[in-house]
Design a protein around this motif. Structure first.
Motif, PDB file in Angstrom:
ATOM      1  N   ILE A 123      99.075  36.786  51.230  1.00 25.66           N
ATOM      2  CA  ILE A 123      98.388  37.065  50.993  1.00 25.66           C
ATOM      3  C   ILE A 123      98.336  38.428  51.686  1.00 25.66           C
ATOM      4  CG2 ILE A 123      96.155  37.354  53.875  1.00 25.66           C
ATOM      5  CD1 ILE A 123      96.735  34.712  52.813  1.00 25.66           C
ATOM      6  N   CYS A 128      95.167  41.498  55.022  1.00 26.20           N
ATOM      7  CA  CYS A 128      95.794  40.045  56.638  1.00 26.20           C
ATOM      8  C   CYS A 128      95.052  40.705  57.027  1.00 26.20           C
ATOM      9  CB  CYS A 128      97.128  41.150  56.513  1.00 26.20           C
ATOM     10  SG  CYS A 128      97.162  42.887  57.555  1.00 26.20           S
ATOM     11  N   ILE A 134      93.937  33.797  56.373  1.00 27.52           N
ATOM     12  CA  ILE A 134      94.534  33.461  57.162  1.00 27.52           C
ATOM     13  C   ILE A 134      94.994  31.556  57.261  1.00 27.52           C
ATOM     14  CG2 ILE A 134      97.038  33.650  58.724  1.00 27.52           C
ATOM     15  CD1 ILE A 134      95.873  36.454  58.498  1.00 27.52           C
ATOM     16  N   LEU A 144     103.805  31.009  53.696  1.00 30.31           N
ATOM     17  CA  LEU A 144     102.637  32.205  53.472  1.00 30.31           C
ATOM     18  C   LEU A 144     103.629  33.402  53.193  1.00 30.31           C
ATOM     19  CD1 LEU A 144      99.721  31.709  56.170  1.00 30.31           C
ATOM     20  CD2 LEU A 144     100.643  30.711  54.206  1.00 30.31           C
ATOM     21  N   ILE A 146     102.941  36.654  53.544  1.00 31.17           N
ATOM     22  CA  ILE A 146     101.407  38.223  54.555  1.00 31.17           C
ATOM     23  C   ILE A 146     101.983  39.190  54.073  1.00 31.17           C
ATOM     24  CG2 ILE A 146      99.968  38.876  56.521  1.00 31.17           C
ATOM     25  CD1 ILE A 146     100.515  35.796  57.663  1.00 31.17           C
ATOM     26  N   VAL A 160      99.430  39.561  63.935  1.00 34.18           N
ATOM     27  CA  VAL A 160      99.157  38.160  62.881  1.00 34.18           C
ATOM     28  C   VAL A 160      99.556  37.242  61.789  1.00 34.18           C
ATOM     29  CG1 VAL A 160      99.074  38.998  59.535  1.00 34.18           C
ATOM     30  CG2 VAL A 160      98.493  40.453  61.353  1.00 34.18           C
ATOM     31  N   ALA A 164      98.430  31.979  61.618  1.00 35.53           N
ATOM     32  CA  ALA A 164      99.016  31.573  61.071  1.00 35.53           C
ATOM     33  C   ALA A 164      99.679  29.741  61.862  1.00 35.53           C
ATOM     34  CB  ALA A 164      99.887  31.970  59.721  1.00 35.53           C
TER      35      ALA A 164
END
Length: 298
Positions: A123, A128, A134, A144, A146, A160, A164
């Motif tokens: 990402i 973000c 996400i 992932l 990020i 953040v 996920a």
């Protein structure tokens, strides 16, 4: 998989492939390749070199390249070869070298198709905070990576990650790439690596974008290539899961991010130094101390 340190911190490892895992207490892993795929031959050459150099040092390796550079400074910036062309190259690299692939996604609609090939979905920093992106990436089940936005503090990255995790995916890594400070300048506070690591998820340091000077040349970005190894050494000494860096046989001829990229011929020597720093750092008890004792800065 996770373990619990004496401090009580739940430390999570992310397994990308049978031979590649990332964890803040594990040996340093490397994600490296060109900023964007220019051609099949160029990508294969870089992958071949990186696999060889990392193999000599026993460093877990992931091939990195973008198929679309959506966050260009100028409308005239080079975007890349697109997914369909990149897909065939990624598959050939995986088949030839057996290394995992990491690449960027920029919209929720891209995630499922890219996840059919890529092992790690990245990402971008500017995206973000995009919840739909996400969540869509997380739902693929792939790892992932990020990137922390240049506008975020390290403390804010836990929200953040929660996006996920809420989608059922715990295979998340956080990546530092510098914080905006004044015009055309990014700076790195190495305390942020430990602050992000407090929640146990693997922390990655992006050594090449950290020396970028966004928009520093008017219609494209500049950078301070000579400082890449300096920052990479500092981050490795803190104790992190991995390094992200971009490399090219001739950075000055690269279509994007050339001023930041490490010349391919120099990568082996740099990785040897970083591997030794990582070995020393993780042989000490400092890692446990850093994760448990870092204060919040709110």
């Amino acid at each position: 998989m996770s373990i619990v340190l004496k401090s009580g911190v739940d430390v999570r490892n992310v397994t990308v492939s049978p031979s590649v895992s990332f964890g803040n207490h594990l040996p340093l892993g490397i994600m490296a390749g060109p900023c964007s795929i220019e051609s099949r031959d160029m990508a294969m050459h870089i992958a071949d070199t990186m696999v060889s150099e990392c193999g000599k040092l026993g460093i877990p390796y992931v091939f990195k390249a973008s198929f679309d550079k959506a966050n260009r400074t100028s409308i005239n910036g080079v975007r890349g070869i697109g997914w369909e062309a990149a897909r065939a190259i990624f598959l050939e690299i995986k088949e030839t070298y057996g290394c995992p692939i990491i690449t960027d996604v920029h919209s929720p609609e891209q995630c499922a198709a890219v996840a059919e090939v890529a092992d790690i979905l990245q990402i971008p920093a500017f995206l973000c905070r995009q919840t739909d992106l996400i969540v869509a990436a997380a739902k693929t089940g792939k790892t992932l990576n990020i990137k922390k936005g240049q506008f975020l503090s390290p403390e804010e990255m836990h929200t953040v990650v929660e996006k996920a995790v809420s989608a059922g995916n715990n295979n998340v890594m956080m990546c530092e790439r510098g914080t905006t400070f004044g015009y055309h300048l990014l700076v790195n506070d190495m305390r942020g690596l430990a602050i992000m690591g407090k929640n146990g998820y693997p922390v990655i340091f992006d050594a090449t974008h950290s020396v970028q000077r966004p928009g520093g040349k008017g219609d494209h970005s500049g950078g301070d290539r000579a400082c890449v190894e300096l920052l990479a050494r500092a981050a490795t000494a803190v104790g992190i899961a991995g390094l992200f860096l971009e490399t090219h046989p001739n950075p000055d001829a690269a279509p994007s991010d050339g001023p930041n990229m490490v010349p391919l011929a120099h990568v082996g020597k740099m990785l040897a130094a970083l591997s030794e720093i990582d070995r020393v750092t993780k042989s000490l008890s400092y890692q446990d101390f850093s994760l448990s004792a870092m204060p919040n800065r709110s």
